[in-house]
Design a protein around this motif. Sequence first.
Motif, PDB file in Angstrom:
ATOM      1  N   GLN A 502       5.086  -1.718  -1.816  1.00 57.12           N
ATOM      2  CA  GLN A 502       4.274  -2.444  -2.790  1.00 57.12           C
ATOM      3  C   GLN A 502       2.923  -2.813  -2.186  1.00 57.12           C
ATOM      4  OE1 GLN A 502       6.516  -5.290  -5.244  1.00 57.12           O
ATOM      5  NE2 GLN A 502       8.242  -5.021  -3.839  1.00 57.12           N
ATOM      6  N   ASP A 503       2.003  -3.242  -3.089  1.00 60.54           N
ATOM      7  CA  ASP A 503       0.682  -3.731  -2.674  1.00 60.54           C
ATOM      8  C   ASP A 503      -0.060  -2.713  -1.822  1.00 60.54           C
ATOM      9  OD1 ASP A 503       1.103  -6.191  -3.984  1.00 60.54           O
ATOM     10  OD2 ASP A 503       2.267  -6.916  -2.270  1.00 60.54           O
ATOM     11  N   VAL A 504      -0.178  -1.516  -2.352  1.00 60.99           N
ATOM     12  CA  VAL A 504      -0.877  -0.419  -1.676  1.00 60.99           C
ATOM     13  C   VAL A 504      -2.210  -0.183  -2.378  1.00 60.99           C
ATOM     14  CG1 VAL A 504      -0.769   2.014  -1.035  1.00 60.99           C
ATOM     15  CG2 VAL A 504       1.317   0.633  -1.039  1.00 60.99           C
ATOM     16  N   VAL A 522      -4.201  12.294  -1.740  1.00 63.19           N
ATOM     17  CA  VAL A 522      -4.770  10.952  -1.747  1.00 63.19           C
ATOM     18  C   VAL A 522      -4.473  10.290  -0.401  1.00 63.19           C
ATOM     19  CG1 VAL A 522      -2.672   9.991  -2.772  1.00 63.19           C
ATOM     20  CG2 VAL A 522      -4.828   8.745  -3.037  1.00 63.19           C
ATOM     21  N   ARG A 523      -5.312   9.330   0.013  1.00 66.85           N
ATOM     22  CA  ARG A 523      -5.028   8.541   1.209  1.00 66.85           C
ATOM     23  C   ARG A 523      -4.767   7.096   0.788  1.00 66.85           C
ATOM     24  NH1 ARG A 523      -5.315  10.239   6.189  1.00 66.85           N
ATOM     25  NH2 ARG A 523      -5.788   8.166   7.037  1.00 66.85           N
ATOM     26  N   PHE A 524      -3.620   6.593   1.246  1.00 65.49           N
ATOM     27  CA  PHE A 524      -3.218   5.231   0.905  1.00 65.49           C
ATOM     28  C   PHE A 524      -3.493   4.291   2.075  1.00 65.49           C
ATOM     29  CE2 PHE A 524      -0.168   7.751  -1.754  1.00 65.49           C
ATOM     30  CZ  PHE A 524      -0.658   7.351  -2.989  1.00 65.49           C
ATOM     31  N   ASP A 525      -3.620   3.005   1.743  1.00 71.13           N
ATOM     32  CA  ASP A 525      -3.813   1.957   2.744  1.00 71.13           C
ATOM     33  C   ASP A 525      -2.919   0.776   2.374  1.00 71.13           C
ATOM     34  OD1 ASP A 525      -4.647  -0.166   4.317  1.00 71.13           O
ATOM     35  OD2 ASP A 525      -6.760   0.385   4.230  1.00 71.13           O
ATOM     36  N   GLN A 526      -2.093   0.372   3.322  1.00 73.75           N
ATOM     37  CA  GLN A 526      -1.283  -0.820   3.119  1.00 73.75           C
ATOM     38  C   GLN A 526      -1.382  -1.679   4.377  1.00 73.75           C
ATOM     39  OE1 GLN A 526       3.018  -0.575   3.140  1.00 73.75           O
ATOM     40  NE2 GLN A 526       3.184  -1.998   1.423  1.00 73.75           N
ATOM     41  N   GLY A 527      -2.113  -2.755   4.282  1.00 72.37           N
ATOM     42  CA  GLY A 527      -2.278  -3.660   5.422  1.00 72.37           C
ATOM     43  C   GLY A 527      -2.889  -3.013   6.638  1.00 72.37           C
ATOM     44  N   GLY A 528      -3.788  -2.081   6.433  1.00 74.30           N
ATOM     45  CA  GLY A 528      -4.444  -1.406   7.541  1.00 74.30           C
ATOM     46  C   GLY A 528      -3.776  -0.111   7.972  1.00 74.30           C
ATOM     47  N   ARG A 532      -1.710   9.818   4.520  1.00 74.31           N
ATOM     48  CA  ARG A 532      -1.998  10.799   3.469  1.00 74.31           C
ATOM     49  C   ARG A 532      -0.797  10.956   2.559  1.00 74.31           C
ATOM     50  NH1 ARG A 532      -1.465  16.813   3.120  1.00 74.31           N
ATOM     51  NH2 ARG A 532      -3.015  17.558   1.615  1.00 74.31           N
ATOM     52  N   GLY A 533      -1.068  11.061   1.253  1.00 74.85           N
ATOM     53  CA  GLY A 533      -0.033  11.324   0.278  1.00 74.85           C
ATOM     54  C   GLY A 533      -0.335  12.586  -0.504  1.00 74.85           C
ATOM     55  N   VAL A 534       0.722  13.302  -0.877  1.00 76.26           N
ATOM     56  CA  VAL A 534       0.600  14.519  -1.675  1.00 76.26           C
ATOM     57  C   VAL A 534       1.577  14.424  -2.836  1.00 76.26           C
ATOM     58  CG1 VAL A 534       0.866  17.031  -1.695  1.00 76.26           C
ATOM     59  CG2 VAL A 534      -0.058  15.901   0.330  1.00 76.26           C
ATOM     60  N   ALA A 535       1.152  14.840  -4.025  1.00 76.82           N
ATOM     61  CA  ALA A 535       2.053  14.891  -5.182  1.00 76.82           C
ATOM     62  C   ALA A 535       1.959  16.291  -5.776  1.00 76.82           C
ATOM     63  CB  ALA A 535       1.671  13.838  -6.217  1.00 76.82           C
ATOM     64  N   PHE A 536       3.002  17.083  -5.587  1.00 75.47           N
ATOM     65  CA  PHE A 536       2.990  18.466  -6.062  1.00 75.47           C
ATOM     66  C   PHE A 536       3.239  18.505  -7.571  1.00 75.47           C
ATOM     67  CE2 PHE A 536       4.107  18.905  -1.552  1.00 75.47           C
ATOM     68  CZ  PHE A 536       3.103  19.785  -1.169  1.00 75.47           C
ATOM     69  N   VAL A 571       3.349  11.312   3.189  1.00 71.58           N
ATOM     70  CA  VAL A 571       4.335  10.986   2.156  1.00 71.58           C
ATOM     71  C   VAL A 571       4.150  11.904   0.959  1.00 71.58           C
ATOM     72  CG1 VAL A 571       4.518   8.589   2.882  1.00 71.58           C
ATOM     73  CG2 VAL A 571       2.894   9.185   1.075  1.00 71.58           C
ATOM     74  N   HIS A 572       5.253  12.293   0.368  1.00 71.96           N
ATOM     75  CA  HIS A 572       5.243  13.018  -0.890  1.00 71.96           C
ATOM     76  C   HIS A 572       5.479  12.003  -2.006  1.00 71.96           C
ATOM     77  CE1 HIS A 572       6.255  17.223   0.967  1.00 71.96           C
ATOM     78  NE2 HIS A 572       5.076  16.766   1.316  1.00 71.96           N
ATOM     79  N   LEU A 573       4.479  11.817  -2.839  1.00 71.37           N
ATOM     80  CA  LEU A 573       4.531  10.811  -3.888  1.00 71.37           C
ATOM     81  C   LEU A 573       5.464  11.264  -5.002  1.00 71.37           C
ATOM     82  CD1 LEU A 573       3.320   8.093  -4.766  1.00 71.37           C
ATOM     83  CD2 LEU A 573       1.477   9.367  -5.888  1.00 71.37           C
TER      84      LEU A 573
END
Length: 580
Positions: A502-504, A522-528, A532-536, A571-573
């Motif tokens: 949560q809170d990303v 996409v690149r995610f950030d959670q608390g620093g 990288r995330g990918v959604a096929f 991560v694969h979203l």
Amino acid sequence: MKRKWRVVPHDAHRVERLIQGSGLPAVVAQLLVSRGIYDGDSADQFLSTKLTGLRDPQELPGVPLATEVIGKAIADQTPIVIYGDYDCDGMTGSALLYNGLSLLGADVSYHVPNRLEEGYGLNQDSIRKLAERGKRMIISVDCGVTSVECAALCRELGVQLVITDHHTLGETLPDADAIVHPRLPGTSYPFGELCGAGVAFKLAWSLCQQAAGAKKVTESMRRYLLQSLTLAAIGTVADVVPLVDENRILVAQGLRLLAQDPPLGLIELMKVAGLDRSGTLNTESIGFSLAPRLNASGRLGQAQLGVELLTTDSPERAEALARYINELNKNRETIQRSVTKAAQSQAKDQFDIENDPALVLAGVGWHQGVIGVVAGRLSDKYGKPVIIISLDSAGKAAVGSGRSGPSPINIHAALAECEDRLVRFGGHKAAAGLTIEESHLEGFRQDFCEAVSEQIASADSVVELVIDAEAPLAQLNLKTVQQIETMEPFGAGNPRPTLMCQDVSLAEPARRMGPGDRHLTVRFDQGGKKIRGVAFGAGDWCDEINACESALQLVYRPVINDFNGFRSVEVHLVDWRPSD
């Protein structure tokens, strides 16, 4: 499609007990507990993938009789033809049996039907032609268990028929000389989820034992059986059967041998797929790289070339076939995108996507070779059964393919309720094919939607996304994900662990990528912690994610990206929603 998220409750007591009883890392123990595995013995049984865990082939229903019948045909030099299905499972199973019978000295050839001309399964015209060419025994692979009329024709023509299959049984079994099937009536084989190639492997193993006159086979047979595990693994992953029990062993061992000693054709296919540059071979390597290329030859009416690739001993021919099949796959992707676009447009313009229990979409000229894939894509997208039908401009019977997607609907049972509207149908609960006269299309659509509605009314129809645990991105380091991957092979029945956080926020805007902008990066950030995330297949999420003004909740699967010797966690979203 919005899905209901359900996080499996964390049971700290059971996790601690499993850690103490097995010595497993905490993250693996927690994931196993979330899947109902609570003690050390059960964990060992689940995680073990030793070949000794495979049951004796003689236990598989029909194998003893089929071994006797085929063994006599080999000894008598009876002309045998392997008659396989045109999908990846059928091709790998056919190649596996052909290689084995050749090794044992049989007079053997193979025939894979052209899906555009002969259709699925045994075909009476093809059987007559094979008989005219002097074939006196047909061994089916991944088809035939409902071919009652074809079996009768074989009797009439004096052609022996041995059926090996795993599909749903009909009310009447064909009158064949032998039938090998893990769920034969009157038998109690403890694992009924083998695919066609898995069934073929068990039969080949038994034939080698018969030829060797002992349980322990000769060295040449042993090497053949080990290489055959690579083919059985590809067929098992491609056919999306549950990766548990014997399937888990076949795939784990097949992947190991695919990296060590693959057949010649697979070496070349891995080269054109870029897998020779990857440090890791896993079920995703098969599911997203090897299987689609083999399937492409079948979808475009050239499955014979797929079997030839898997059986050739010529390096030059293997290289040429791999390159040609790779080009076929590119053509398949282009055709598939076109049909998907047309089907989506029809769904939006003519039907109520939100409220209709199922979608039956039809178009003239939609390529028969890709309609199954399109049905799968749309059923996943909309969370309901989808049938895609290719209409014939000349007025011939139309061909359709359906998938149930993430819904709990048994699509084969729903088709059975509409049997009077169909020329024929077959398949299993998650996927099926059909033939229908165009004049019956509208009535079939109504009957099928009604049959699906009845199933929905009698069961929980909510599409649920089961999440193994909540895990912040900060926990995703290489060591942790490597521990998670001890649970491989992942696939149907044993999915890659699904986590949530949560809170990303976005470290960088999402963008589309890949052919037709189908995918998302996409690149995610959670608390620093940035990752990288990918959604096929989810390129249409791009604008929504970028426009979201609140923090995000993510459902994801952690993976290790291994490229050119550099390993990193990404991560694969799977799904997302605004935190508010």
